[in-house]
Design an enzyme around this catalytic site. Structure first.
Site, PDB file in Angstrom:
ATOM      1  N   GLY A  36       0.822  -1.198   0.000  1.00 42.04           N
ATOM      2  CA  GLY A  36       0.000   0.000   0.000  1.00 42.04           C
ATOM      3  C   GLY A  36       0.853   1.244   0.000  1.00 42.04           C
ATOM      4  O   GLY A  36       2.084   1.182   0.007  1.00 42.04           O
ATOM      5  N   GLU A  37       0.173   2.383  -0.012  1.00 42.04           N
ATOM      6  CA  GLU A  37       0.880   3.658  -0.040  1.00 42.04           C
ATOM      7  C   GLU A  37       0.095   4.683   0.757  1.00 42.04           C
ATOM      8  O   GLU A  37      -1.130   4.746   0.672  1.00 42.04           O
ATOM      9  CB  GLU A  37       1.061   4.138  -1.486  1.00 42.04           C
ATOM     10  CG  GLU A  37       1.953   5.357  -1.623  1.00 42.04           C
ATOM     11  CD  GLU A  37       2.365   5.616  -3.053  1.00 42.04           C
ATOM     12  OE1 GLU A  37       3.082   6.606  -3.293  1.00 42.04           O
ATOM     13  OE2 GLU A  37       1.982   4.817  -3.929  1.00 42.04           O
ATOM     14  N   GLY A  57       4.807   7.199   2.552  1.00 44.38           N
ATOM     15  CA  GLY A  57       5.436   6.548   1.417  1.00 44.38           C
ATOM     16  C   GLY A  57       4.820   5.194   1.174  1.00 44.38           C
ATOM     17  O   GLY A  57       3.670   4.949   1.544  1.00 44.38           O
ATOM     18  N   LYS A 105       8.469   0.123   5.351  1.00 43.67           N
ATOM     19  CA  LYS A 105       7.889   1.386   4.876  1.00 43.67           C
ATOM     20  C   LYS A 105       9.027   2.295   4.424  1.00 43.67           C
ATOM     21  O   LYS A 105       9.978   2.552   5.175  1.00 43.67           O
ATOM     22  CB  LYS A 105       7.093   2.061   5.992  1.00 43.67           C
ATOM     23  CG  LYS A 105       6.367   3.336   5.559  1.00 43.67           C
ATOM     24  CD  LYS A 105       5.788   4.092   6.746  1.00 43.67           C
ATOM     25  CE  LYS A 105       4.651   3.362   7.379  1.00 43.67           C
ATOM     26  NZ  LYS A 105       3.987   4.191   8.434  1.00 43.67           N
ATOM     27  N   ASP A 139      -3.859  10.934  15.169  1.00 40.85           N
ATOM     28  CA  ASP A 139      -4.281  10.525  13.827  1.00 40.85           C
ATOM     29  C   ASP A 139      -5.034   9.200  13.903  1.00 40.85           C
ATOM     30  O   ASP A 139      -4.787   8.287  13.117  1.00 40.85           O
ATOM     31  CB  ASP A 139      -3.071  10.405  12.899  1.00 40.85           C
ATOM     32  CG  ASP A 139      -3.474  10.458  11.424  1.00 40.85           C
ATOM     33  OD1 ASP A 139      -4.587  10.947  11.123  1.00 40.85           O
ATOM     34  OD2 ASP A 139      -2.672  10.027  10.574  1.00 40.85           O
TER      35      ASP A 139
END
Length: 392
Positions: free
Chosen positions: A78-79, A83, A103, A214
């Protein structure tokens, strides 16, 4: 596909490789003035120099390139804002295969080195069953590029976001959704309050809380048994110091999850995380994202829509995720919505502490008996049921 012997401890650093530095510094080597284990006011950054150095491995870029087959697209998981994340294959000392996640910072990432460093510092110190485990890191500066990488335990079931909103995955059953949120709540509770199991950190954590900043479904990773672990600590901050009520900071995070009081004032507290948790509670009830521009205008903002269907109202059932197929206890669903509403009150001081949120969710889980061990409950598919009494 690149595999190699995975050894415990630090690897030999290349000449260009950098160690993680002290807070506010991009290079290592300087010891903290407050490194004594008996000093309760040490910061996470200061603790990371001592504890993180013992726990984290420093990887060579060549090692990580080999383990990811040259950062192959075929191994890309994934991204995100930081990154790309890759599946990486290593060989253990016993000769077995070890799968980890790597990552790699996008050179154009707006988060950059500061968030990479925060991730190393926080996860080098913090340890909990509901926080993702950081194995090590890599930092290499050269004339061609500045590489920043992180190496984590591999979480095979991706994220809560994937299972709630990606139709390629089967729908999560009701109990699994609750168990995931209980685990995520325990992770936040640990960050906010500290836990007695980590004796050498308890004084520091109580003196300075950790604010995740977050919390969202995309940052809740799921292991092979669908147990949740919070990830991505690049935006985490230490809480207010003694005598202060908040941390003043630039507003960052993900649109649709940030608390309105934080957006309006820049005042960050642990209750900012509680608001975000309330948003995700409504996401697991409805199967809808906090913001969805593809829906009718009156339904695009999740919180505005669900407020027109309160928990005690006759229309409440209309907000429930249709993929559940009605397989949930209505009374339990209403209790979850009431808890979400308490997390979403305007005055942050009136929002519950995460320890109370954990207790309330555990009570909701008990409103429905677990499926018999020898017979899976209809609608539970192959999802495991893990005990609600697991260690916090």
């Amino acid at each position: 596909m690149g595999c190699f012997a995975f050894k415990s401890g630090k690897s030999r650093r290349s000449k260009r490789q950098k160690a993680v530095g002290a807070p506010g510094s991009d290079s290592g080597g300087q010891k903290s003035k407050a490194s004594s284990a008996s000093t309760p006011s040490r910061s996470i950054q200061e603790l990371s120099e001592e504890r993180g150095a013992q726990r984290l491995r420093v990887f060579d870029l060549e090692e990580l390139s080999s383990a990811t087959n040259g950062f192959s697209r075929s191994l890309k998981l994934g991204e995100g804002g930081f990154g790309s994340v890759y599946r990486a294959f290593f060989r253990s000392a016993a000769g077995g295969r070890v799968v980890l996640a790597v990552k790699r910072l996008n050179q154009r990432s707006r988060q950059g080195h500061k968030q990479w460093l925060a991730e190393v510092q926080f996860l080098g110190v913090l340890e909990h069953p509901n926080l993702v485990k950081l194995i090590g890191y890599c930092a290499v500066d050269s004339e061609a590029s500045n590489d920043r990488l992180l190496v984590y335990e591999f979480m095979p079931n991706k994220t809560l976001d994937d299972h709630l909103f990606n139709r390629a995955h089967p729908p999560l059953p009701w109990r699994t959704r609750l168990q995931i949120m209980i685990g995520a709540a325990r992770g936040l509770d640990y960050l906010h309050e500290g836990v007695p199991e980590v004796q050498d950190l308890i004084d520091a954590l109580l003196a300075s809380q950790v604010i995740y900043r977050d919390f969202k479904a995309a940052n809740i990773l799921l292991d092979s048994e669908f147990k949740p672990k919070l990830s991505d600590f690049g935006l985490a901050r230490e809480g207010p110091t003694e005598g202060k009520t908040h941390v003043s900071t630039a507003v960052v995070g993900t649109h649709g999850y940030a608390a309105p009081d934080y957006i309006e004032t820049g005042h960050l507290t642990v209750k900012s995380d509680v608001w975000s948790f309330g948003v995700v509670l409504y996401e697991i009830l409805t199967g809808r994202r906090s913001l969805d521009r593809n829906r009718p205008p009156e339904e695009q903002k999740l919180l505005g829509w669900v407020r027109r269907h309160p928990p005690d109202g006759q229309s409440f059932r209309t907000i429930m995720d249709p993929r559940l197929g009605g397989r949930y206890p209505p009374a339990a669903a209403r209790e979850v919505a009431r808890l979400a509403d308490r997390c979403l009150v305007k005055n942050p001081k009136e929002r519950p502490a995460m320890r109370d949120v954990v207790d309330d969710l555990e009570k909701v889980l008990q409103m429905e008996p677990p499926p018999p061990a020898d017979k899976k409950k209809e609608g539970d598919g192959n999802k495991p049921a893990f005990p609600s009494s697991a260690k916090r």
